[in-house]
Write a protein that holds these residues in place. Structure first.
Motif, PDB file in Angstrom:
ATOM      1  N   GLN A 196       0.822  -1.209   0.000  1.00 54.90           N
ATOM      2  CA  GLN A 196       0.000   0.000   0.000  1.00 54.90           C
ATOM      3  C   GLN A 196       0.858   1.262   0.000  1.00 54.90           C
ATOM      4  N   LYS A 197       1.992   1.250   0.678  1.00 54.76           N
ATOM      5  CA  LYS A 197       2.854   2.430   0.777  1.00 54.76           C
ATOM      6  C   LYS A 197       3.891   2.501  -0.350  1.00 54.76           C
ATOM      7  N   HIS A 198       3.781   1.637  -1.347  1.00 54.17           N
ATOM      8  CA  HIS A 198       4.736   1.633  -2.453  1.00 54.17           C
ATOM      9  C   HIS A 198       4.658   2.957  -3.211  1.00 54.17           C
ATOM     10  N   GLU A 199       5.810   3.474  -3.589  1.00 52.01           N
ATOM     11  CA  GLU A 199       5.877   4.721  -4.338  1.00 52.01           C
ATOM     12  C   GLU A 199       6.254   4.417  -5.777  1.00 52.01           C
ATOM     13  N   LEU A 200       5.556   5.049  -6.704  1.00 56.94           N
ATOM     14  CA  LEU A 200       5.790   4.823  -8.121  1.00 56.94           C
ATOM     15  C   LEU A 200       6.384   6.061  -8.768  1.00 56.94           C
ATOM     16  N   THR A 201       7.146   5.843  -9.818  1.00 58.12           N
ATOM     17  CA  THR A 201       7.640   6.943 -10.627  1.00 58.12           C
ATOM     18  C   THR A 201       6.485   7.442 -11.486  1.00 58.12           C
ATOM     19  N   THR A 202       6.672   8.582 -12.135  1.00 59.06           N
ATOM     20  CA  THR A 202       5.618   9.082 -13.025  1.00 59.06           C
ATOM     21  C   THR A 202       5.403   8.122 -14.191  1.00 59.06           C
ATOM     22  N   GLN A 203       6.459   7.472 -14.648  1.00 63.70           N
ATOM     23  CA  GLN A 203       6.322   6.508 -15.747  1.00 63.70           C
ATOM     24  C   GLN A 203       5.508   5.287 -15.303  1.00 63.70           C
ATOM     25  N   GLU A 204       5.795   4.775 -14.095  1.00 66.85           N
ATOM     26  CA  GLU A 204       5.048   3.630 -13.574  1.00 66.85           C
ATOM     27  C   GLU A 204       3.586   4.008 -13.325  1.00 66.85           C
TER      28      GLU A 204
END
Length: 155
Positions: free
Chosen positions: A81-89
């Motif tokens: 749930q706390k995973h951070e994604l790049t703008t591409q992801e």
């Protein structure tokens, strides 16, 4: 940063059927008081010497959801749930372009934070944004339907 693991869809109809059977068993177990206890069996249906698994009901519901997806031969992505994604992801998740994601961030509709010069979007925020977009789309369709009905238009 490690990207989330993509579990391939179930390869065969036989595996999908196995998942359906396991889902029915797990659902039945969740409906009874002995739900947290699972006994393992081998390929012949014989009980193994392995100790019974005792799991929290929430974990069993998670497994039931995974088995449901496997039975439908859908790909599964596991993401904290706390995973951070790049703008591409994030763009890939939303099925939009990266410039569109950046435009939404700059407009304040999608929240992010910066790590050095890079934007990061929490998965929970991405799900919130996706739900808000879905609601906006549904509201627009409701309004369009109401307007067409008030004008006496039929399709």
């Amino acid at each position: 940063m490690k990207s989330p693991d993509l579990l391939a869809p179930v390869a065969s109809e036989e595996e999908a059927e196995m998942a359906k059977v396991a889902l029915r068993c797990l659902t039945t177990a969740l409906d009874h008081s002995n739900a947290p206890r699972i006994v393992l069996v081998d390929e012949n249906g014989e009980q193994t010497d392995a100790p019974a698994l005792i799991l929290p009901p929430q974990a069993l519901r998670f497994f039931a959801e995974m088995l449901k997806r496997m039975a439908q031969q859908q790909p599964i992505v596991l993401m904290p749930q706390k995973h951070e994604l790049t703008t591409q992801e994030a763009a890939a998740f939303l099925n939009v372009s990266r410039p569109f994601v950046i435009k939404e961030i700059e407009a304040g509709r999608l929240k992010c934070h910066k790590v050095n010069r890079h934007r990061r979007i929490e998965f929970a925020e991405l799900k919130r944004y996706e739900a808000a977009q879905q609601k906006s789309t549904e509201d627009a369709l409701q309004n369009l339907t109401a307007m067409s009905e008030s004008l006496g238009m039929e399709f």
